[in-house]
Each structure stands twice: as structure tokens, then as C-alpha cells.
Enzyme design. Structure first.
Site, PDB file in Angstrom:
ATOM      1  N   LYS A 197      48.845  44.635  33.901  1.00 59.65           N
ATOM      2  CA  LYS A 197      47.284  44.937  34.500  1.00 59.65           C
ATOM      3  C   LYS A 197      46.494  44.738  33.080  1.00 59.65           C
ATOM      4  CE  LYS A 197      44.271  48.433  36.634  1.00 59.65           C
ATOM      5  NZ  LYS A 197      44.232  49.622  37.168  1.00 59.65           N
ATOM      6  N   ARG A 207      34.688  49.394  40.943  1.00 62.10           N
ATOM      7  CA  ARG A 207      33.936  50.401  40.243  1.00 62.10           C
ATOM      8  C   ARG A 207      32.962  51.139  40.915  1.00 62.10           C
ATOM      9  NH1 ARG A 207      35.578  48.679  34.141  1.00 62.10           N
ATOM     10  NH2 ARG A 207      37.851  48.883  34.460  1.00 62.10           N
ATOM     11  N   GLU A 236      55.949  44.145  29.324  1.00 59.61           N
ATOM     12  CA  GLU A 236      55.528  45.429  30.174  1.00 59.61           C
ATOM     13  C   GLU A 236      56.302  45.410  31.608  1.00 59.61           C
ATOM     14  OE1 GLU A 236      53.559  47.923  30.092  1.00 59.61           O
ATOM     15  OE2 GLU A 236      52.101  47.291  28.659  1.00 59.61           O
ATOM     16  N   LYS A 251      48.079  41.837  37.852  1.00 59.72           N
ATOM     17  CA  LYS A 251      46.711  42.155  38.119  1.00 59.72           C
ATOM     18  C   LYS A 251      45.812  41.681  37.179  1.00 59.72           C
ATOM     19  CE  LYS A 251      43.623  45.918  39.551  1.00 59.72           C
ATOM     20  NZ  LYS A 251      43.467  47.446  39.539  1.00 59.72           N
ATOM     21  N   SER A 277      38.696  43.060  43.384  1.00 58.66           N
ATOM     22  CA  SER A 277      37.290  43.184  43.912  1.00 58.66           C
ATOM     23  C   SER A 277      36.444  42.037  43.386  1.00 58.66           C
ATOM     24  CB  SER A 277      36.745  44.681  43.512  1.00 58.66           C
ATOM     25  OG  SER A 277      36.679  44.745  41.930  1.00 58.66           O
TER      26      SER A 277
END
Ligand code: PBG
Length: 327
Positions: A197, A207, A236, A251, A277
Site C-alpha cells: 500500500k 478521506r 512486503e 493499492k 477513490s
């Protein structure tokens, strides 16, 4: 002698032949719909920067979930907006916290016909907006935070989540959550790790949707990945798989197609990608101006994410695409 031209256009000549040779087949089964539920409201509240997306009341959430499941969407991921926030984000693990009560509503409504997922983080619940608890010096305290994540996971699983999705990018979070779930008798609850991420500027509208402002104009670069790094994502992902992640996520999606491709080639667990988003908002805004055909771009973008290697795509377009793709 004529030059022997290979006629690539033969297989593009009709919709039927294009359909026959299509390498990538986007289906409603590939999609997961993000949903927001807000405590203390009776009517859904539209999110201005995410046209078509709502902060749901408990009742409107259940209706929207039933609609999406009816369209064949196989997964729903829930985010909560509590009325009260505090320094540790305690509403995230309160059995009566908004996500827990909403999960119980959804488990009753949706049952086994879709996978109920819960985003697992503290940022929606902390008064400072960070994804974890802070030290006296104001740093995010990794080890204290993952202990709390374990409590959140158990509360979400108790409430009916079939899958928890840790998104805080703390080191060791997947292992801590796996052992907390196992110790609480939730060995069957799966973990979809937000493994790679990035500290992206594409989360802005999200947000707004969850009413999160990071205190003091701060950012998440101390825990989320640097967009300049691709190989680090593989490190990761391999750590998260070793700690027990069942599904790994990249992401955002479109700016990280190379990472999705690399993760798909290197690892054999399902790979998810979050079409976030900001990616959705850009399409909606340009379409509203008449500058692009928004429906066509949405399909092209989400298809590209699948072509890159994603098996599962989280997208705010899930409902719209499900209507086009059919169950
Ligand atoms: C953290 C979380 C974020 C998103 C999903 N989970 C925000 C962040 O890391 O700041 C972003 C999703 C989106 O932009 O659509 N709980």
C-alpha cells in the site's frame, strides 16, 4: 514478390471474433464493493468528491448491500464512521461500534451469498487520524498498534466478518492479527492484507468519505510505501504471506500495474488490487465535464487492472460495472 503481411486485423473484424479471442474477461465475480456506514444518521449522505457514493445509515447500508449482492457482486468491504473518536480509536473494537453493529446487520441480510469483509485500521476512529496509536513524541507506535489490531480483528470476526483486511501498513500486523483470530476461535476468518500500500495522493476523496484529517498536516509516509519503490513491494508481500495472509493486495491500482504484474508472477495466492477513490473521482469529474465517456473509461481501467494480473478488484464502480457485466 509481395511482402507477406501478417493480417492482425482478421481477428478484430467483428464483435463476435473480438469476443472469441479476448484475453481478459472481466466478470462481476472479480469485483468487491467498498461501502461506508456512518453512526448516528437516518438518511444516507452523499460524498461530494465521490459522485454516486454514500455514507450509509444502517438501514440504507443493508439495502445497498442487498442490491449489490443481487447484481452478483461477490464481496463487500465495510468502512465505518463513528460519532466519537479518541486517541486510541477504541470504537474500532467496541462490540457496539458502528462497523460491528453494521456487520451483524449485513450478516443477517446477506448471509453466505457474498463475502463480508471489514477494513481493519484505526484511522477512521482516532482523533488524530493516524492508522495507529502515537508515542509521546507523536510517532505511530508499531507494536502497540498491532496489539490493538488484534482486538479489532476479533471484534469484527465476532460480528460476522468472514475476512478482515488490515490496511495500516504496520510491521507484523498480519501475524499479530492471525494469532489473535486463532486464539479467539476464529481460525476460519481469512486475512486480505493491504500488503503493498503506497503513500498515495489518490486517497483524498476517501478521506472526505470517512471524515479523516491527519493532525498537523501530517502524512502516512512513515508507514505506507514510497511510490518510487517496486521491488520493496515484493518484500512486503512475501512477509505478509509468511505471516499468514490469505490474499495480498496492491493499492492503488492504475499507477501500480507493474507492481500488480510482478506480484502475480512471483506469488501463488490470490492478488487483489484497490482501484481507489482518487482513481474513481478523476473519471467521474472528467465525465461530468463531458471530456471523456465515463462508463467506457471505467470499463477500460478496471479491465486493465485485471489484465495486469489482479484476481480481485475493489472498486467504487462495482455496482455500475455489475449492471453492465451481468451475473
Ligand atoms: C485506511 C484506508 C485508506 C483507504 C483504504 N483504507 C486511506 C489511507 O490510507 O489514508 C483508501 C481507499 C481509497 O482511497 O479509496 N483505513
Amino acid at each position: 514478390m509481395t511482402f507477406p503481411v501478417r493480417r492482425m486485423r482478421r481477428l478484430r473484424a467483428s464483435p463476435a471474433v473480438r469476443r472469441l479471442v479476448a484475453e481478459t474477461r472481466l466478470a462481476v465475480e472479480d469485483l468487491v464493493a467498498p461501502l461506508f456506514v456512518r453512526e448516528g444518521i437516518d438518511e444516507p449522505v452523499p460524498v461530494p468528491s465521490l459522485p454516486g457514493v454514500m455514507q450509509h445509515s444502517r438501514a440504507s447500508l443493508v439495502k445497498e448491500a442487498a442490491r449489490l449482492v443481487g447484481l452478483g457482486v461477490p464481496g463487500l468491504i465495510l468502512f465505518g464512521l463513528p460519532e466519537e473518536k479518541d486517541a486510541s480509536g477504541s470504537q474500532a473494537w467496541d462490540p457496539y461500534g458502528i462497523v460491528q453493529v453494521a456487520l451483524r446487520d449485513l450478516a443477517e441480510e446477506v448471509g453466505d451469498s457474498a463475502v463480508l469483509m471489514a477494513d481493519l485500521c484505526l484511522d477512521e476512529y482516532t482523533d488524530h487520524g493516524h492508522c495507529g496509536v502515537l508515542t509521546d513524541a507523536g510517532e505511530v507506535d508499531n507494536d502497540a498498534t498491532i496489539e490493538l489490531y488484534g482486538m479489532v480483528a476479533v471484534a469484527q470476526a465476532d460480528a460476522g466478518a468472514a475476512l478482515v483486511a488490515p490496511s495500516g501498513m504496520m510491521d507484523g500486523q498480519v501475524g499479530a492479527i492471525r494469532s489473535a483470530l486463532d486464539d479467539a476461535g476464529h481460525a476460519d476468518v481469512a486475512i486480505m492484507a493491504y500488503a503493498a500500500k503506497y503513500a498515495s495522493a489518490l486517497y483524498g476523496p476517501f478521506r472526505d468519505a470517512v471524515d479523516v484529517t491527519i493532525a498537523g498536516g501530517g502524512d502516512r509516509r512513515g508507514y505506507q510505501q514510497d511510490p518510487r519503490n517496486g521491488r520493496e513491494a515484493l518484500a512486503e508481500v512475501s512477509l505478509d504471506i509468511a505471516e499468514g495472509a490469505d490474499i495480498v493486495m496492491v493499492k492503488p491500482a492504475l499507477a501500480y500495474l507493474d507492481v500488480i504484474r510482478d506480484v502475480r508472477q512471483r506469488f501463488d495466492v490470490p492478488v487483489a488490487a484497490y482501484h481507489v477513490s482518487g482513481e474513481y473521482a478523476m473519471v467521474k469529474a472528467a465525465a461530468a465535464n463531458g471530456w471523456i465517456d465515463g462508463d467506457a473509461v471505467a470499463l477500460e481501467h478496471v479491465t486493465a487492472i485485471k489484465r495486469a494480473g489482479a484476481d480481485i478488484i475493489l472498486t467504487y464502480f462495482a455496482g455500475e460495472l455489475a449492471e453492465v457485466l451481468g451475473a
